[in-house]
Design an enzyme around this catalytic site. Structure first.
Site, short mmCIF file in Angstrom:
data_model
loop_
_atom_site.label_atom_id
_atom_site.label_comp_id
_atom_site.label_asym_id
_atom_site.label_seq_id
_atom_site.Cartn_x
_atom_site.Cartn_y
_atom_site.Cartn_z
CG ASN A 1 -1.67 1.24 1.45
OD1 ASN A 1 -1.77 2.08 0.55
ND2 ASN A 1 -2.21 1.41 2.65
CE LYS B 1 0.35 3.31 4.99
NZ LYS B 1 0.17 3.40 6.41
CG HIS C 1 -5.85 1.63 5.40
ND1 HIS C 1 -5.36 2.55 6.30
CD2 HIS C 1 -4.82 0.78 5.13
CE1 HIS C 1 -4.09 2.27 6.55
NE2 HIS C 1 -3.73 1.20 5.85
CD GLU D 1 -2.88 5.23 7.02
OE1 GLU D 1 -2.90 5.35 5.78
OE2 GLU D 1 -1.92 4.69 7.62
CD GLU E 1 -3.59 -2.94 7.34
OE1 GLU E 1 -2.52 -3.19 6.79
OE2 GLU E 1 -4.19 -1.87 7.21
N GLY F 1 2.35 1.86 10.88
CA GLY F 1 3.25 3.00 10.75
C GLY F 1 3.95 3.37 12.04
CB SER G 1 5.25 -2.18 11.87
OG SER G 1 4.82 -0.86 12.15
C1 PEP Z 1 -0.78 -0.14 5.98
O1 PEP Z 1 -0.75 0.96 5.49
O2 PEP Z 1 -1.73 -0.88 5.71
C2 PEP Z 1 0.30 -0.54 6.88
C3 PEP Z 1 0.21 -1.70 7.46
O3 PEP Z 1 1.35 0.34 7.06
P1 PEP Z 1 2.78 0.01 7.74
O4 PEP Z 1 3.30 -1.26 7.12
O5 PEP Z 1 3.64 1.19 7.42
O6 PEP Z 1 2.55 -0.17 9.20
#
Ligand code: PEP
Length: 253
Positions: free
Chosen positions: A10, A12, A96, A98, A168, A174, A214
């Site tokens: 992703n 973003k 997601h 976010e 997630e 992040g 992460s």
């Molecule tokens: C994501 O954006 O779905 C995500 C898991 O980000 P990150 O790997 O940076 O934690």
């Protein structure tokens, strides 16, 4: 039973057209020869079409980072499933954290996106996960169950083969804090059992549940060795070809 792994990146809100083309080409190179797993990239809407060209014949799938439920109309700022398909996409991330947290998308809206994607032949990558407060209050399973039941409301069994789930935990996105492999496996197993209850065992056995939060080169192997973890949804590390390349080439341990 192990399912075919899916490693998804992703991007973003990163990359100009030029950055995106370079990154996609480098990732395509690093994927060549990988026959036993799927790779998918979700770049920003503005570069979907160019990235589709860069990925041609690579076998890498392309996804949008969100999708509307209508084909067209007065929905300023939205992208329709037909537009995603037209740009070369086959999937869309939906729900997601976010989108949920920053843009206040709720379960009802996310359900419309999930059903909209399916109605037009896009695979929703439907994300769920608890916040740190919710985990600390012992509400992880309640929250995840609520999100899944609401997000899949009205999704018929016949459509479930096109649905990809992503767990997630919000506190791991992040932040550099990954759920331990045991914490992730526990929730993945819970989700799979929930799908048995909502649908049937066959559907639960087939559905891919990705872990996101992460994911890095140094934790992917252990995560992928878990029974119910079928892949990863990768944010930060997906923007670096060396890291993402290593993630794609995970070895189960
Ligand atoms: C994501 O954006 O779905 C995500 C898991 O980000 P990150 O790997 O940076 O934690």
């Amino acid at each position: 039973m192990k399912r075919r792994p899916l490693l998804a990146g992703n991007w973003k809100m990163h990359t100009t057209v030029l950055d995106a083309c370079h990154l996609a080409a480098d990732i395509a190179k690093s994927c060549s020869g990988l026959g036993d797993r799927d790779v998918l990239l979700a770049p920003p809407f503005t570069v979907l079409n160019q990235v589709a060209h860069m990925l041609a014949e690579s076998g890498i799938y392309l996804a949008a980072q969100n999708v509307c439920w209508e084909a067209q109309g007065a929905f300023t700022g939205e992208i329709s499933p037909l537009m995603v398909l037209d740009a070369g996409g086959v999937a869309a991330i939906v729900g997601h954290s976010e989108r949920r947290q920053i843009f206040h998308e709720d379960d009802v809206l996310i359900n419309k996106r999930v059903r909209g994607a399916l109605a037009f032949g896009l695979m929703p990558i439907f994300c769920v996960g608890e916040t740190l407060d919710e985990r600390e209050a012992g509400e992880t399973f309640t929250v995840v169950e609520r999100q899944i039941r609401a997000g899949l409301a009205g999704v018929v069994p016949g459509d479930m083969e096109h649905v990809i789930l992503a767990y997630e935990p919000v506190w791991a996105i992040g932040t550099g804090k990954t759920a331990s492999k045991e914490q992730a496996q526990e929730v993945h197993a819970f989700i799979r059992n929930l799908i048995v209850k909502m649908y049937e065992k066959n559907i639960a056995d087939q559905i891919r549940i990705l872990y996101g939060g992460s994911v890095k080169p140094d934790n992917i192997d252990a995560l992928m060795a878990q029974e119910d973890i079928d892949g990863a949804l990768v944010g930060g590390a997906a923007l670096d070809v060396e890291s993402f390349g290593r993630i794609i080439h995970f070895q189960e341990i």
